[in-house]
Motif scaffolding. Structure first.
Motif, mmCIF file in Angstrom:
data_model
loop_
_atom_site.group_PDB
_atom_site.id
_atom_site.type_symbol
_atom_site.label_atom_id
_atom_site.label_comp_id
_atom_site.label_asym_id
_atom_site.label_seq_id
_atom_site.Cartn_x
_atom_site.Cartn_y
_atom_site.Cartn_z
ATOM 1 N N LEU A 118 -12.071 -23.776 -12.814
ATOM 2 C CA LEU A 118 -12.312 -25.210 -12.816
ATOM 3 C C LEU A 118 -11.030 -25.970 -13.118
ATOM 4 O O LEU A 118 -10.185 -25.512 -13.895
ATOM 5 N N LYS A 119 -10.889 -27.140 -12.531
ATOM 6 C CA LYS A 119 -9.756 -28.020 -12.795
ATOM 7 C C LYS A 119 -10.120 -29.002 -13.908
ATOM 8 O O LYS A 119 -11.263 -29.433 -14.026
ATOM 9 N N GLY A 120 -9.125 -29.382 -14.683
ATOM 10 C CA GLY A 120 -9.347 -30.361 -15.737
ATOM 11 C C GLY A 120 -9.650 -29.709 -17.063
ATOM 12 O O GLY A 120 -9.555 -28.488 -17.236
ATOM 13 N N ASN A 121 -10.015 -30.537 -18.017
ATOM 14 C CA ASN A 121 -10.284 -30.086 -19.372
ATOM 15 C C ASN A 121 -11.711 -29.543 -19.458
ATOM 16 O O ASN A 121 -12.681 -30.307 -19.396
ATOM 17 N N VAL A 122 -11.845 -28.236 -19.557
ATOM 18 C CA VAL A 122 -13.163 -27.607 -19.617
ATOM 19 C C VAL A 122 -13.681 -27.705 -21.055
ATOM 20 O O VAL A 122 -13.168 -27.076 -21.967
ATOM 21 N N LYS A 123 -14.705 -28.505 -21.227
ATOM 22 C CA LYS A 123 -15.274 -28.714 -22.558
ATOM 23 C C LYS A 123 -16.161 -27.530 -22.927
ATOM 24 O O LYS A 123 -16.410 -26.629 -22.136
ATOM 25 N N ASP A 124 -16.671 -27.577 -24.156
ATOM 26 C CA ASP A 124 -17.653 -26.575 -24.573
ATOM 27 C C ASP A 124 -18.996 -26.938 -23.960
ATOM 28 O O ASP A 124 -19.703 -27.833 -24.443
ATOM 29 N N LEU A 125 -19.331 -26.281 -22.875
ATOM 30 C CA LEU A 125 -20.535 -26.590 -22.116
ATOM 31 C C LEU A 125 -21.681 -25.701 -22.568
ATOM 32 O O LEU A 125 -21.477 -24.544 -22.934
ATOM 33 N N ASP A 126 -22.908 -26.226 -22.517
ATOM 34 C CA ASP A 126 -24.055 -25.393 -22.825
ATOM 35 C C ASP A 126 -24.309 -24.448 -21.657
ATOM 36 O O ASP A 126 -23.827 -24.654 -20.540
ATOM 37 N N LEU A 127 -25.086 -23.389 -21.907
ATOM 38 C CA LEU A 127 -25.275 -22.344 -20.900
ATOM 39 C C LEU A 127 -25.938 -22.887 -19.639
ATOM 40 O O LEU A 127 -25.547 -22.518 -18.528
ATOM 41 N N ALA A 128 -26.938 -23.759 -19.776
ATOM 42 C CA ALA A 128 -27.611 -24.300 -18.594
ATOM 43 C C ALA A 128 -26.633 -25.027 -17.679
ATOM 44 O O ALA A 128 -26.663 -24.861 -16.455
ATOM 45 N N THR A 129 -25.737 -25.818 -18.260
ATOM 46 C CA THR A 129 -24.747 -26.547 -17.461
ATOM 47 C C THR A 129 -23.781 -25.584 -16.790
ATOM 48 O O THR A 129 -23.429 -25.749 -15.617
ATOM 49 N N LYS A 130 -23.344 -24.559 -17.524
ATOM 50 C CA LYS A 130 -22.441 -23.572 -16.929
ATOM 51 C C LYS A 130 -23.111 -22.858 -15.761
ATOM 52 O O LYS A 130 -22.470 -22.596 -14.725
ATOM 53 N N GLN A 131 -24.377 -22.530 -15.892
ATOM 54 C CA GLN A 131 -25.083 -21.867 -14.797
ATOM 55 C C GLN A 131 -25.201 -22.780 -13.573
ATOM 56 O O GLN A 131 -25.087 -22.322 -12.434
ATOM 57 N N GLN A 132 -25.411 -24.060 -13.791
ATOM 58 C CA GLN A 132 -25.482 -25.005 -12.675
ATOM 59 C C GLN A 132 -24.137 -25.113 -11.962
ATOM 60 O O GLN A 132 -24.070 -25.122 -10.720
ATOM 61 N N ILE A 133 -23.050 -25.174 -12.715
ATOM 62 C CA ILE A 133 -21.723 -25.228 -12.103
ATOM 63 C C ILE A 133 -21.440 -23.936 -11.339
ATOM 64 O O ILE A 133 -20.919 -23.961 -10.215
ATOM 65 N N LEU A 134 -21.779 -22.797 -11.936
ATOM 66 C CA LEU A 134 -21.553 -21.511 -11.273
ATOM 67 C C LEU A 134 -22.337 -21.437 -9.965
ATOM 68 O O LEU A 134 -21.847 -20.903 -8.961
ATOM 69 N N THR A 135 -23.545 -21.965 -9.961
ATOM 70 C CA THR A 135 -24.361 -21.974 -8.752
ATOM 71 C C THR A 135 -23.721 -22.847 -7.681
ATOM 72 O O THR A 135 -23.711 -22.477 -6.497
ATOM 73 N N TYR A 136 -23.206 -23.986 -8.071
ATOM 74 C CA TYR A 136 -22.470 -24.849 -7.131
ATOM 75 C C TYR A 136 -21.332 -24.070 -6.477
ATOM 76 O O TYR A 136 -21.167 -24.080 -5.255
ATOM 77 N N ILE A 137 -20.567 -23.348 -7.280
ATOM 78 C CA ILE A 137 -19.412 -22.604 -6.774
ATOM 79 C C ILE A 137 -19.844 -21.446 -5.881
ATOM 80 O O ILE A 137 -19.151 -21.094 -4.925
ATOM 81 N N SER A 138 -21.020 -20.870 -6.149
ATOM 82 C CA SER A 138 -21.448 -19.663 -5.444
ATOM 83 C C SER A 138 -21.704 -19.879 -3.954
ATOM 84 O O SER A 138 -21.762 -18.914 -3.190
ATOM 85 N N ASP A 139 -21.864 -21.128 -3.524
ATOM 86 C CA ASP A 139 -22.086 -21.391 -2.100
ATOM 87 C C ASP A 139 -20.776 -21.547 -1.342
ATOM 88 O O ASP A 139 -20.785 -21.672 -0.118
ATOM 89 N N TYR A 140 -19.654 -21.576 -2.046
ATOM 90 C CA TYR A 140 -18.336 -21.513 -1.409
ATOM 91 C C TYR A 140 -18.016 -20.061 -1.050
ATOM 92 O O TYR A 140 -18.373 -19.135 -1.782
ATOM 93 N N ASN A 141 -17.325 -19.855 0.056
ATOM 94 C CA ASN A 141 -16.679 -18.585 0.425
ATOM 95 C C ASN A 141 -17.614 -17.474 0.885
ATOM 96 O O ASN A 141 -17.162 -16.522 1.524
ATOM 97 N N ILE A 142 -18.899 -17.558 0.605
ATOM 98 C CA ILE A 142 -19.752 -16.394 0.814
ATOM 99 C C ILE A 142 -19.900 -16.035 2.285
ATOM 100 O O ILE A 142 -19.993 -14.856 2.646
ATOM 101 N N LEU A 143 -19.886 -17.026 3.183
ATOM 102 C CA LEU A 143 -20.037 -16.719 4.606
ATOM 103 C C LEU A 143 -18.766 -16.141 5.232
ATOM 104 O O LEU A 143 -18.813 -15.600 6.334
ATOM 105 N N VAL A 144 -17.644 -16.231 4.519
ATOM 106 C CA VAL A 144 -16.395 -15.676 5.055
ATOM 107 C C VAL A 144 -16.540 -14.185 5.323
ATOM 108 O O VAL A 144 -16.064 -13.662 6.337
ATOM 109 N N SER A 145 -17.213 -13.489 4.418
ATOM 110 C CA SER A 145 -17.347 -12.029 4.571
ATOM 111 C C SER A 145 -18.146 -11.669 5.820
ATOM 112 O O SER A 145 -17.960 -10.588 6.390
#
Length: 287
Positions: free
Chosen positions: A184-211
């Motif tokens: 992640l870019k910027g100042n990564v704060k202390d995020l709760d687990l639910a928020t981290k999982q939502q961000i991770l899910t957002y990222i998970s749709d990048y790059n996957i079709l390349v394979s």
């Protein structure tokens, strides 16, 4: 949107009532709503109806219609079950009268149990030895195909560093794998687990079709192939933080019938398996 703060503003929805939420959209370089955004926003809606401290452990979703970037998305949450250990939510997303997306998510109370995990690939280059998407654009932007250059020029809250950068002008088939570090870019704060999982899910749709496209790279590319996420599933295993680079290791076991299947694992830099992902995507040659 070029930092984590902008991403959080996008993913945290406006509450309409106890089970209904509104979200807005931002482009990632495509003329339609990014699937990762809808996935993460739907999880934000679902998690806000969980009041018993249970933790998201899996979700399964279908993309039904393309989303319009200029219209708000309304997320309706149905409370399917609150059992002794698990809570299940179903989320329906719509724009005006059109249902564009459905998701089921399951939340589990924290419990102790047996543990094992698969391991990260050995010998992968570390992020410090690799070029980021931003650096690839700066060094070779004028030589990239127009559509790829335009995609790289969009500001993002995540930096990606693929372990291997294929020359898009070199028309040869590649192995059905893709490994990419992200942070992640910027100042990564202390995020709760639910928020981290939502961000991770957002990222998970990048790059996957390349394979999926890699084994057909001698003739197929993003310009002559219609691609779209059809469904997306994800399983969440362990807590983590975003303060260091993480690895998304992806493979495609199959493509057939104008569809391709990909699956991947997300690891912390020290090799802890955080989540696994599976997706089928449309891979239709344009006539």
């Amino acid at each position: 949107m070029n930092t984590v703060d902008g991403l959080l503003d996008l993913l945290v929805l406006e509450k309409i009532n106890e089970n209904e939420f509104n979200g807005i959209s931002e482009t990632v370089g495509n003329p339609i709503v990014f699937g990762g955004q809808v996935l993460a926003q739907a999880l934000n809606a679902a998690s806000r109806t969980i009041t018993n401290k249970r933790v998201l452990h899996s979700m399964h979703a279908y993309f039904l219609e393309t989303g319009n970037l200029n219209l708000p998305i309304t997320y309706n949450v149905s409370i399917i079950r609150d059992g002794g250990s698990f809570s299940v939510r179903r989320v329906t997303a719509h724009q005006k009268e059109t249902t564009i997306f459905i998701l089921s998510a399951s939340f589990h109370q924290e419990e102790m149990g047996y543990e094992h995990q698969t391991t990260m690939k050995p010998g992968l280059k570390q992020p410090e030895d690799l070029l980021s998407w931003t650096e690839i654009l700066n060094q070779w932007g004028d030589m990239l195909p127009k559509s790829l250059k335009s995609f790289f020029e969009i500001e993002r809250p995540i930096e990606f560093k693929p372990t291997i950068v294929a020359n898009p002008l070199d028309k040869k088939d590649l192995p059905p794998f893709y490994d990419v570090w992200f942070k992640l870019k910027g100042n990564v704060k202390d995020l709760d687990l639910a928020t981290k999982q939502q961000i991770l899910t957002y990222i998970s749709d990048y790059n996957i079709l390349v394979s999926i496209l890699n084994p057909h790279a001698s003739k197929a590319h993003w310009g002559n192939t219609q691609t779209a996420s059809l469904d997306h599933s994800m399983w969440y295993f362990r807590d983590f933080d975003f303060k260091d680079w993480m690895l998304f290791s992806i493979e495609s076991p199959n493509a057939s019938g104008a569809r391709g299947f990909a699956r991947g694992h997300i690891f912390t830099r020290d090799g802890k398996l955080v989540a696994s992902v599976a997706q089928e995507g449309l891979m239709r040659p344009k006539s």
